[in-house]
Design a protein around this motif. Structure first.
Motif, PDB file in Angstrom:
ATOM      1  N   PRO A  12       0.826  -1.199   0.000  1.00 17.27           N
ATOM      2  CA  PRO A  12       0.000   0.000   0.000  1.00 17.27           C
ATOM      3  C   PRO A  12       0.868   1.258   0.000  1.00 17.27           C
ATOM      4  CG  PRO A  12      -0.087  -1.078   2.133  1.00 17.27           C
ATOM      5  CD  PRO A  12       0.739  -1.946   1.226  1.00 17.27           C
ATOM      6  N   GLY A  13       0.362   2.254  -0.700  1.00 13.68           N
ATOM      7  CA  GLY A  13       1.068   3.523  -0.759  1.00 13.68           C
ATOM      8  C   GLY A  13       0.691   4.401   0.423  1.00 13.68           C
ATOM      9  N   PRO A  14       1.361   5.531   0.567  1.00 13.37           N
ATOM     10  CA  PRO A  14       1.079   6.411   1.700  1.00 13.37           C
ATOM     11  C   PRO A  14      -0.369   6.889   1.731  1.00 13.37           C
ATOM     12  CG  PRO A  14       3.010   7.174   0.461  1.00 13.37           C
ATOM     13  CD  PRO A  14       2.447   6.010  -0.261  1.00 13.37           C
ATOM     14  N   GLU A  15      -0.936   7.151   0.598  1.00 17.59           N
ATOM     15  CA  GLU A  15      -2.345   7.615   0.560  1.00 17.59           C
ATOM     16  C   GLU A  15      -3.290   6.512   1.027  1.00 17.59           C
ATOM     17  OE1 GLU A  15      -5.248  10.197   0.461  1.00 17.59           O
ATOM     18  OE2 GLU A  15      -3.161  10.736   0.068  1.00 17.59           O
ATOM     19  N   GLN A  16      -3.038   5.282   0.597  1.00 19.17           N
ATOM     20  CA  GLN A  16      -3.877   4.150   1.030  1.00 19.17           C
ATOM     21  C   GLN A  16      -3.727   3.934   2.533  1.00 19.17           C
ATOM     22  OE1 GLN A  16      -2.373   1.100  -1.618  1.00 19.17           O
ATOM     23  NE2 GLN A  16      -4.284   1.115  -2.810  1.00 19.17           N
ATOM     24  N   LEU A  17      -2.521   4.067   3.036  1.00 17.14           N
ATOM     25  CA  LEU A  17      -2.302   3.914   4.477  1.00 17.14           C
ATOM     26  C   LEU A  17      -3.064   4.987   5.254  1.00 17.14           C
ATOM     27  CD1 LEU A  17       1.503   3.002   4.612  1.00 17.14           C
ATOM     28  CD2 LEU A  17      -0.436   1.509   5.104  1.00 17.14           C
ATOM     29  N   ARG A  18      -3.041   6.232   4.755  1.00 14.18           N
ATOM     30  CA  ARG A  18      -3.780   7.306   5.421  1.00 14.18           C
ATOM     31  C   ARG A  18      -5.281   6.987   5.443  1.00 14.18           C
ATOM     32  NH1 ARG A  18      -0.459  10.707   2.237  1.00 14.18           N
ATOM     33  NH2 ARG A  18       1.244  11.482   3.487  1.00 14.18           N
ATOM     34  N   GLU A  19      -5.817   6.511   4.325  1.00 10.75           N
ATOM     35  CA  GLU A  19      -7.237   6.148   4.257  1.00 10.75           C
ATOM     36  C   GLU A  19      -7.565   5.030   5.241  1.00 10.75           C
ATOM     37  OE1 GLU A  19      -8.368   5.273   0.235  1.00 10.75           O
ATOM     38  OE2 GLU A  19      -7.779   7.260  -0.477  1.00 10.75           O
ATOM     39  N   GLN A  20      -6.680   4.026   5.328  1.00 13.14           N
ATOM     40  CA  GLN A  20      -6.902   2.926   6.273  1.00 13.14           C
ATOM     41  C   GLN A  20      -6.887   3.437   7.708  1.00 13.14           C
ATOM     42  OE1 GLN A  20      -3.919  -0.028   5.407  1.00 13.14           O
ATOM     43  NE2 GLN A  20      -5.038  -0.875   3.645  1.00 13.14           N
ATOM     44  N   VAL A  21      -5.940   4.341   8.005  1.00 11.59           N
ATOM     45  CA  VAL A  21      -5.850   4.912   9.354  1.00 11.59           C
ATOM     46  C   VAL A  21      -7.120   5.705   9.662  1.00 11.59           C
ATOM     47  CG1 VAL A  21      -4.635   6.631  10.761  1.00 11.59           C
ATOM     48  CG2 VAL A  21      -3.332   4.923   9.471  1.00 11.59           C
TER      49      VAL A  21
END
Length: 160
Positions: A12-21
């Motif tokens: 996962p990219g940083p944007e996907q990680l932010r969305e998951q968080v």
């Protein structure tokens, strides 16, 4: 030693990680709110009280409606019985009844004047309150009087 994924495109990219968080934070917030709602006994009791009050009001409304319907039916029956009795009265009795009614009205007027002159003020106030209560509940009183009249007429007929 760091772990490197076998496929760099599946990480996962940083944007996907932010969305998951953010999604995890949102889910956690909802879970905390649900737990807080369960722990808030006062709010739950108030909600339950409001539900019970609403059910009671609905039931009271239905009972009142049924009572009004029954009172209306009794009133109609009393009117019918009164009409039947009135139709069967001889003409001589009708004249005597009219004369007696006039005498009763005159006597009631005299009694009213005497009452105003001689009754103590607290007693007159209580009588005024009682008269207002009777006017406010006129239908119930009329139905009750009609019922008593019907019962009296029925017992009078049985004696003959």
């Amino acid at each position: 030693m760091t772990h490197t994924p076998a496929d760099p495109q599946s990480a996962p990219g940083p944007e996907q990680l932010r969305e998951q968080v953010e999604q995890t934070r949102h889910d956690l917030g909802q879970t905390v709110q649900a737990l807080a709602d369960k722990a808030d006994v006062k709010a739950r009791a108030q909600h339950k009280t409001a539900e019970v009050r609403e059910k009671a009001a609905t039931k009271a409304g239905a009972l009142k409606e049924r009572a009004v319907t029954q009172a209306s039916e009794l009133k109609a029956q009393a009117a019918k019985a009164t009409s039947q009795v009135h139709d069967k009265r001889p003409d001589a009795v009708k004249g005597t009844t009219a004369q007696a009614a006039g005498q009763v009205r005159a006597g009631a007027a005299r009694a009213g004047r005497m009452w105003q002159e001689k009754a103590p003020e607290p007693l007159r106030q209580k009588a005024t309150q009682s008269a207002q209560l009777a006017r406010d509940n006129r239908t119930v009183l009329l139905v009750a009087a009609a019922g008593v009249t019907v019962l009296w007429l029925a017992s009078y007929r049985e004696k003959d």
